[in-house]
Design an enzyme around this catalytic site. Structure first.
Site, mmCIF file in Angstrom:
data_model
loop_
_atom_site.group_PDB
_atom_site.id
_atom_site.type_symbol
_atom_site.label_atom_id
_atom_site.label_comp_id
_atom_site.label_asym_id
_atom_site.label_seq_id
_atom_site.Cartn_x
_atom_site.Cartn_y
_atom_site.Cartn_z
ATOM 1 N N ALA A 72 -7.235 0.763 5.008
ATOM 2 C CA ALA A 72 -6.804 1.355 6.270
ATOM 3 C C ALA A 72 -5.337 1.756 6.131
ATOM 4 O O ALA A 72 -4.668 1.399 5.157
ATOM 5 C CB ALA A 72 -6.970 0.362 7.413
ATOM 6 N N LYS A 73 -4.840 2.482 7.082
ATOM 7 C CA LYS A 73 -3.422 2.861 7.081
ATOM 8 C C LYS A 73 -3.073 3.400 8.455
ATOM 9 O O LYS A 73 -3.934 3.900 9.172
ATOM 10 C CB LYS A 73 -3.199 3.966 6.030
ATOM 11 C CG LYS A 73 -1.756 4.124 5.609
ATOM 12 C CD LYS A 73 -1.376 3.059 4.623
ATOM 13 C CE LYS A 73 0.112 3.098 4.331
ATOM 14 N NZ LYS A 73 0.451 2.176 3.246
ATOM 15 N N GLY A 74 -1.785 3.306 8.821
ATOM 16 C CA GLY A 74 -1.359 3.833 10.110
ATOM 17 C C GLY A 74 0.032 4.400 10.045
ATOM 18 O O GLY A 74 0.756 4.187 9.065
ATOM 19 N N SER B 60 0.786 -1.219 0.000
ATOM 20 C CA SER B 60 0.000 0.000 0.000
ATOM 21 C C SER B 60 0.816 1.265 0.000
ATOM 22 O O SER B 60 0.277 2.348 -0.003
ATOM 23 C CB SER B 60 -0.843 0.014 1.260
ATOM 24 O OG SER B 60 0.035 -0.013 2.359
#
Ligand code: NAD
Length: 446
Positions: free
Chosen positions: A135-137, A11
């Site tokens: 999603a991502k963080g 991603s």
């Protein structure tokens, strides 16, 4: 594999997004000065939404992340001092399945960047039709200035604070910039300790010993090769002897080059941040990979002529694979490109203005959300293997990856032909419609 400068997953997108608001302004990275990938990505979403005549309510839902979490990550440094880092986790959409997306450790991480990356993951998972949302963080920190034990404390504290957010059924992290297999192992272990359950499926990109999947490391480059093969077939061009230039010689670029060479294509040029190498008879990829391992960069590689990255982009080749960073194809160099096919190994390598120039020239672009989706596809396979407790051999992974990407390529091509739009617009239309369809079926819970 040459040494990777950053670790990144299915991603990772090197975007720079300003601090506040949904409207994106100037990027912070100088080479992004007038073109921001987030703005462009959302503009492409808007274009697809308009063509689909998307319901205004669903349009609004998809423009807003489901969940945005800001946390403090306090740790004790090795010298005893306490330092507090800021961490984020954004889940953009879970209509089709658990959120999926990497965690990056970097000083440039912002909430808006994480929001953009999370939304990007929603489209990527939908275009290859795997049952994940986006999603991502991230944690705002400088990994080179942290010891291994400090990095471990950051990871474990971040994980513990998000213990009720992440999970194999809700939100599944993966490696991204400056995080790797080892960081995934710490996340899995922390999760297992808190939940009293050895849930391997809580993260992907794990070491093989801990439930990682065979073939994950090569998956993104392999995906590039597969969709390029499909594009050549579609355009009636021969595979064997086709000339390729690959920009970026890290995980994605070097594997794509190697596998394309194995398919009988002639990789006439490869490059990295230090410069490019041109050999009209074909660069011997294993040798170039070994040179990179020994010397860190391609510069000085003796088996070809040294050219610049800009010259590589303008070579008279059949296929160009931008697999380095974002925004390397802009309005300034798009006119010089002679390739018939561009396979976007990197995320966001082509700006919207360059896209228009290339479309006018009739270049066939395989868009990033399709071209580099091999990584997240094998992450999905890893999660499936973890949940079933039965592990596949590499041949099975490769075969299923191939089947999935050939199908996704065909699906996107079909939309492109039916609506007379580019492959990029078609990929967005397909993914936005797939997410919207699930929202329509599920209805609005209130
Ligand atoms: P990497 O760090 O392993 O390799 C990046 C390569 O690009 C290096 O060789 C570096 O020297 C080169 N590079 C950097 N700046 C350059 C420039 N200006 N010109 C030419 N070369 C340059 O990274 P990676 O994992 O191969 O990722 C490459 C791209 O693919 C990124 O955009 C990433 O977001 C995307 N991507 C990666 C994966 C994955 O599974 N690794 C999945 C999806 C997308």
């Amino acid at each position: 594999m040459p040494p990777a400068i950053t670790m990144s997953d299915e991603s990772s997108v090197e975007v720079a997004v300003p601090k506040a608001g949904a409207v994106v302004g100037a990027a912070t990275d100088p080479h992004l000065a007038d073109e921001n990938p987030f703005e462009e990505m959302m503009a492409r979403f808007d274009a697809a939404a308009e063509l689909l005549d998307l319901d205004p309510g669903i349009y609004q839902v998809l423009r807003h992340p489901e969940r945005q979490i800001i946390i403090s990550v306090p740790i004790q440094r090795d010298d005893g001092a306490v330092e507090v880092f800021t961490g984020y986790r954004v889940v953009h959409n879970t209509a089709r399945g658990p959120g999926k997306g990497g965690i990056r450790f970097d000083l440039m991480v912002t909430l808006d960047e994480v929001k953009a990356l999370a939304a990007w993951m929603t489209w990527k998972c939908a275009v290859v039709n795997i049952p994940f949302g986006g999603a991502k963080g991230g944690v705002v920190c400088d990994p080179p200035n942290l010891s291994d034990t400090e990095l471990e404390r950051v990871t474990r504290r971040y994980t513990a604070t998000l213990i009720n957010t992440i999970g194999p059924e809700s939100d599944i992290p993966a490696p991204d910039v400056n995080t790797n297999e080892r960081v995934m192992a710490w996340i899995m272990d922390t999760y297992a300790m808190h939940k009293r359950s050895a849930s391997q499926g809580v993260v992907t990109g794990k070491p093989i010993e801990l439930g990682g999947s065979l073939g994950r490391r090569e998956a993104t480059g392999r995906g590039c090769m597969i969709v390029t093969r499909e594009a050549l077939k579609h355009l009636g061009l021969p595979l064997r002897g086709s000339k390729v230039a690959v920009q970026g010689f890290g995980n994605v670029g070097s594997i794509a080059a190697k596998l394309m060479e194995q398919e009988g294509m002639t990789v006439v040029a490869v490059s990295d941040a230090s410069g490019a190498i041109y050999n009209p008879h074909g660069v011997y990829i294993d040798d170039a990979i070994q040179y990179c391992r020994d010397h860190r960069f391609l510069r000085g590689y003796p088996m070809g002529e040294e050219i610049s990255n800009q010259e590589l982009m303008a070579l008279d080749v059949d296929v160009l694979v931008p697999a380095a960073v974002e925004n390397t194809i802009t309005r300034r160099n798009a006119g010089d490109i002679k390739a018939k096919i561009i396979c976007e190994g990197a995320n966001g390598p082509t700006t919207a203005k360059a896209d228009r120039i290339l479309n006018d020239k009739g270049v066939f672009i395989i868009p990033d959300i399709l071209a580099n989706a091999g990584g997240v596809t094998v992450s999905y396979f890893e999660w499936v293997q973890n949940r079933s407790g039965y592990f596949w051999d590499e041949e099975t992974v490769v075969e299923r990856l191939g089947a999935n990407l050939v199908k996704a390529f065909g699906d996107v091509l079909d939309v492109a032909q039916r609506h007379s739009v580019s492959m990029r617009t078609a990929a967005y239309m397909l993914s936005v419609e797939r997410v919207a369809a699930v929202h329509r079926i599920r209805g609005m819970y209130a």
